[in-house]
Design a protein around this motif. Structure first.
Motif, short mmCIF file in Angstrom:
data_model
loop_
_atom_site.label_atom_id
_atom_site.label_comp_id
_atom_site.label_asym_id
_atom_site.label_seq_id
_atom_site.Cartn_x
_atom_site.Cartn_y
_atom_site.Cartn_z
N UNK A 140 -83.47 -77.91 5.51
CA UNK A 140 -83.54 -78.74 4.73
C UNK A 140 -83.10 -78.15 3.41
N UNK A 141 -82.81 -76.83 3.37
CA UNK A 141 -82.58 -76.43 2.02
C UNK A 141 -80.99 -76.27 1.97
N UNK A 142 -80.19 -76.38 2.93
CA UNK A 142 -78.92 -76.01 2.82
C UNK A 142 -78.16 -76.73 1.67
N UNK A 143 -78.23 -78.18 1.56
CA UNK A 143 -77.43 -78.76 0.50
C UNK A 143 -77.84 -78.18 -0.99
N UNK A 253 -71.99 -85.29 3.10
CA UNK A 253 -73.01 -84.19 2.59
C UNK A 253 -74.15 -84.88 2.54
N UNK A 254 -74.41 -85.97 1.83
CA UNK A 254 -75.64 -86.65 1.66
C UNK A 254 -76.43 -86.98 2.85
N UNK A 257 -77.93 -84.00 4.48
CA UNK A 257 -79.09 -83.45 3.72
C UNK A 257 -80.11 -84.33 4.04
N UNK A 261 -83.77 -83.36 6.19
CA UNK A 261 -84.94 -83.58 5.56
C UNK A 261 -85.79 -84.22 6.44
#
Lengths: 291, 275
Positions: A140-143, A253-254, A257, A261
């Motif tokens: 979940x932290x990647x972006x 990307x969004x 992300x 999550x």
């Protein structure tokens, strides 16, 4: 595991060593368990997190689970936490485990350093300390980490990402150590789900422990199938935008992300369901102690 | 007449001489003399034909294939025992995987040398450096004197951009190199080049590499790579941290509810962790 292992990561080997460690620990062969553990940590670093549950389990087994964590029963009660830690670290089994595992790991490290030199240390251990990989992955932290990679908040955010993981691991160790296999399963599942980098390869680390806990899961087949489908659905929803980003060049990307999550939420839901439907073998343990 | 016109004239004279069935050496000699006598002889460049290089990026996304096609002026027979290679400098935004290349080489698909030979495949573009790749080319059945090669390349992650979700990587035209061990290349068209690559012929020691001047069809190739948008930063950070705190609270609650009682009461621990 075979498919993952053939890509160059011997996950099957680590899974075997972890299972052997658990087997010998449950079977009271502390020295053999420690040797397997040392070897497992040498092959992959993640079993290092099992140190706390194993130590708690060994200590609890010796002193009896009920009295093990009681405040003020042993030593000075000035700080119950310190008293407890002292008790943990001076336990005979824990010390034996630590000594054997430490010597196995130490001698393997020394032997490989002798064979391969600095390159071995760098690739086996140091690389993990300085590695910064912000390419898209299930985490979940990647972006967040990708966007803030060069900002002054980067360190603080990295720490903020680490704290929930650490807290969960400690709490889960403390409340579930009696059932070592279950504890280790939860440990690894939480470690992987809340990690800053998460790839499919890591799933093998806790899936290899799933057969150990399934017999104690009081869950209908339907619920189990639903949870499994949800888990796969979470991955599928991430893989779709990931494919379009990597192989078609779309800017998704969004979506990736958000899918990350969602996958975290699904993992959380599955873990909570597993925890709430797990039948602790408390009655069996009590019976054994009375004999 | 300009240079272009001179070439056309040479081609026509050459074609006429070929049609007359004269042997090659005699043809060349007559061609030079024809140009000299016509007063258009402008030096060594007149007899050299430029090589035509085209490069294309196949596929889409981060993983591409660079297709290089070269058309050298000489015929296949002249270049029969020569090794043709392309030297290209990859900017930090693109990399090649040495392990992938080694695997392809084992199966005889592509042969290439990468300098430096250790490539950090995980590094983002701003932490990476240029790579020089020497790609060996194979004869192309399309036409005589044509050579082709493909190189699998991968895009690196770039810095997030402010507004535009695409970063551009420019790939310059490669340098064409040739190595013929029987030394029949005329040094007017080819200039010696120092290349650290093997080119063995009948002699046991490596032969001299030459580089050719060429006229690329398109100067630069542009590769588009998607990047994150910095304007999302605040939203992403806040939402991610909220989500992870929420999820970890749920697991903590379940653990406290269904687990054994720990050192302190569970609610105390949870309270301290939320602060």
């Amino acid at each position: 595991p075979r498919a993952v292992s053939t890509r160059g990561n011997a996950e099957a080997l680590v899974a075997l060593l972890v299972l052997a460690t658990l087997y010998y620990t449950e079977g009271s062969s502390v020295a053999r368990a420690a040797a397997c553990y040392g070897l497992a940590v040498h092959v992959k670093i993640y079993p290092l997190t099992y140190a706390l549950p194993i130590a708690l389990h060994l200590q609890g087994r010796q002193h009896g689970h009920g009295a093990a964590l009681a405040m003020g029963h042993h030593g000075k009660a000035r700080s119950p936490l310190l008293g407890f830690l002292w008790q943990l670290l001076t336990n005979r089994d824990v010390l034996l485990f630590g000594a054997v595992a430490g010597s196995v790991l130490g001698s393997l490290t020394f032997a490989f350093y002798y064979l391969y030199g600095w390159e071995f240390l760098e690739h086996a251990y140091l690389y993990h300390l300085t590695r910064r990989d912000t390419r898209h992955n299930f985490s979940p932290y990647f972006y967040m980490l990708y966007l803030t990679a060069e900002s002054r908040w980067s360190f603080a955010l990295g720490l903020a990402a680490f704290l929930p993981q650490l807290l969960l691991l400690v709490v889960v160790s403390v409340v579930f150590y009696r059932d070592l296999a279950f504890c280790c399963f939860l440990h690894t599942a939480i470690f992987v789900s809340f990690n800053k980098v998460c790839t499919s390869q890591y799933f093998v680390w806790y899936l290899c422990l799933l057969p150990l806990i399934i017999p104690n899961l009081r869950m209908s087949w339907r619920r189990g199938a639903l949870l499994l489908s949800l888990w796969f659905l979470g991955q599928g929803l991430w893989l779709a935008p990931g494919y379009f980003l990597e192989f078609k060049g779309y800017n998704t990307f969004l979506l990736i992300w958000l899918a990350g999550l969602l996958f975290l939420s699904i993992n959380t839901f599955v873990l909570v369901q597993i925890i709430s439907h797990y039948q602790r073998e408390a009655q069996v343990v009590e019976k054994n102690k009375q004999r | 007449m300009g240079c272009g016109g001179l070439e056309i004239l040479s081609d026509r004279i050459g074609a006429g001489l070929w049609a007359a069935g004269l042997p090659r050496a005699l043809r060349e000699l007559l061609l030079v003399r024809a140009q000299a006598s016509s007063g258009f002889f402008s030096g060594a460049q007149a007899v050299c034909q430029d090589a035509v290089v085209t490069q294309q990026l196949l596929q889409e996304g981060f993983h591409r294939e660079l297709l290089l096609q070269v058309e050298l002026g000489a015929t296949r027979e002249d270049l029969g025992r020569c090794t043709v290679a392309a030297r290209t400098r990859l900017p930090p935004g693109i990399y090649v995987d040495p392990y992938e290349l080694a695997s392809l080489q084992r199966h005889n698909f592509t042969k290439a040398l990468v300098i430096p030979d250790a490539v950090d495949v995980e590094a983002p573009e701003y932490l990476a450096s240029d790579l020089v790749v020497l790609l060996y080319m194979t004869p192309d059945p399309r036409c005589s004197g044509c050579f082709t090669a493909t190189l699998p390349v991968h895009g690196r992650y770039h810095r997030p951009a402010e507004n535009n979700g695409t970063a551009l990587v420019a790939l310059k035209s490669p340098e064409i190199l040739i190595c013929c061990c029987d030394n029949h290349l005329s040094t007017e068209c080819w200039k010696p080049s120092d290349v650290e690559a093997a080119c063995l012929g009948r002699s046991s020691h490596p032969c001299q590499w030459y580089s050719v001047k060429h006229k690329p069809v398109s100067e630069e190739l542009i590769m588009q790579i998607p990047v994150g948008l910095r304007q999302h930063r605040f939203l992403v950070c806040v939402t991610t941290l909220l989500a992870t705190v929420l999820c970890s609270s749920m697991i903590l609650a379940a653990a406290c509810r269904y687990g054994h009682s720990p050192l302190q009461t569970c609610s105390e621990q949870k309270y301290r962790s939320m602060k």
